[in-house]
Design a protein around this motif. Sequence first.
Motif, PDB file in Angstrom:
ATOM      1  N   GLU A  22      81.049  94.848 -75.826  1.00 19.67           N
ATOM      2  CA  GLU A  22      81.580  94.384 -74.546  1.00 19.67           C
ATOM      3  C   GLU A  22      81.005  95.186 -73.385  1.00 19.67           C
ATOM      4  OE1 GLU A  22      83.356  91.826 -73.928  1.00 19.67           O
ATOM      5  OE2 GLU A  22      83.907  91.219 -75.964  1.00 19.67           O
ATOM      6  N   GLU A  23      80.623  96.462 -73.652  1.00 24.41           N
ATOM      7  CA  GLU A  23      80.093  97.311 -72.584  1.00 24.41           C
ATOM      8  C   GLU A  23      78.568  97.277 -72.516  1.00 24.41           C
ATOM      9  OE1 GLU A  23      80.717  99.872 -76.280  1.00 24.41           O
ATOM     10  OE2 GLU A  23      81.782  98.279 -75.194  1.00 24.41           O
ATOM     11  N   HIS A  37      74.769  96.624 -71.477  1.00 22.74           N
ATOM     12  CA  HIS A  37      74.256  96.666 -70.101  1.00 22.74           C
ATOM     13  C   HIS A  37      73.877  95.291 -69.542  1.00 22.74           C
ATOM     14  CE1 HIS A  37      70.069  96.132 -71.410  1.00 22.74           C
ATOM     15  NE2 HIS A  37      70.398  96.872 -72.456  1.00 22.74           N
ATOM     16  N   GLU A  66      74.597  91.657 -68.636  1.00 22.57           N
ATOM     17  CA  GLU A  66      75.802  90.853 -68.428  1.00 22.57           C
ATOM     18  C   GLU A  66      75.817  89.602 -69.301  1.00 22.57           C
ATOM     19  OE1 GLU A  66      78.536  91.186 -66.677  1.00 22.57           O
ATOM     20  OE2 GLU A  66      78.040  93.175 -65.895  1.00 22.57           O
ATOM     21  N   ASN A  67      74.646  88.960 -69.469  1.00 21.15           N
ATOM     22  CA  ASN A  67      74.602  87.690 -70.200  1.00 21.15           C
ATOM     23  C   ASN A  67      74.773  87.857 -71.708  1.00 21.15           C
ATOM     24  OD1 ASN A  67      72.007  88.985 -70.164  1.00 21.15           O
ATOM     25  ND2 ASN A  67      71.104  87.117 -71.006  1.00 21.15           N
ATOM     26  N   LYS A 104      76.960  90.507 -73.064  1.00 23.09           N
ATOM     27  CA  LYS A 104      78.180  91.261 -73.363  1.00 23.09           C
ATOM     28  C   LYS A 104      79.125  90.468 -74.270  1.00 23.09           C
ATOM     29  CE  LYS A 104      78.444  94.291 -69.332  1.00 23.09           C
ATOM     30  NZ  LYS A 104      79.235  94.692 -68.147  1.00 23.09           N
TER      31      LYS A 104
END
Length: 436
Positions: free
Chosen positions: A220-221, A223, A225-226, A228
């Motif tokens: 989830e963390e 780097h 965004e697409n 995660k």
Amino acid sequence: MQVSTEKKEGILNLITVTVPAEDVKSARSNVFKNYAKNAKIDGFRKGHIPTAVLEKNFSAQINGDTLDRVINDNIYEAILESKLKVVDIVKVDLKSGDATSEVVFEAEVEVYPELEFKALEDLKLKKIVSEINDADIDNMVETLREQQAKWQVKDDATVAEKTRASIDFLGRCEGVEFEGGKASDFTLTIGETSMIPGFTEQIMGHKAGDKFTINVKFPEEYHAENLKGKDAEFDITVNSVSVKVLPEVNEDFIKLFNLKDATMDTFRAELKKNMERELSRALSKKNSDLVFDALAAQYGEFDVPQQFVSEQHKAILAEVENYFKQYGMKSLPEQFKKNPQYLEDAKKRARLGVISSVVADNLNFKEASDAAVEAEINLIASAYDEPEKVVEQIKADKRSFAQFKAAAYEHELIAKIFEKAQDGEDKKSFSELVGR
């Protein structure tokens, strides 16, 4: 001049100074004479300007300079008369008066913190001790072998701990290839190369030539965004598997370390000497931290002059900047300069400086002994081929020598504190102290 003091919050004190009118007038007379000598007005010769003309043109400046002189001429004498241990003048305010009457001004000052000495015996410290044994030397030899190891492709090897795989991979998320998800001849060292969870584990057990697909989930963390929290699959091809081959400990291996006598006894003796030097530094650092942390807890938080904090903050930033320079950075990034933790560390160091001074005064310890300074210098010099020359260079450089004296002072003070504060020993291994 009359001087009175008032204690304010923390280390702040207020010094009130009253300067008699006659002293103020005398100061104005001196300021006026200076203007009379140096002032320039068209139509008049320098030094021959009538008093009335000077007053008309420069009265405001003369009065301002007079008040500045009155304050500057009296403030340091007032500090001496106050008998306060002033570290810094925070601000000065004119309360009343002008250039022809009695002047009253106030100086807000920071004073050296007054701490009541606390018994060192109450610290009850377990001094950290250690010694080097044959097993430590054996471990060091293995560490050096690891450093000199070579990777060798092994046809029948499987991907496992302490192996290195060359792989091709192609990743897809929701059936679509994504940026950064493709590589050829990527080196994956098991236990060292950091990958997304589950990636390395699913490659282990495979051999060169194997082609397969693995399924993973991006954290989830992550780097990107697409990606995660997204599921993904990777097509994997294992090109080769290498194993680490350690060198034999023989004459050729020993010669790698520039020893004139390439015998095992000489090699181990030299290793032990270097390890003892490293251990000495580690013990010194650990025991210093132990003492300083205990003293900081014993005395608690208290206000320290901003000047002390600023000096320590500059020192910390210089240390961090030197660290960055080792990695090719020319200057410290702004975000690091503004790191609030550095300021907190600076306050702690400033407090420890005050505490150390109080402790040293109680122990009647003024400066490091010649023997302690020599030991400090020799410890560093012994790491070089010609230690005598290094000792000479250090002693010839005033700045370097002062640094060694400061280090010797700290270490000797720590030793004196342990004489009263020690309550047993805490034995540690070489590897625990130096991180191997």
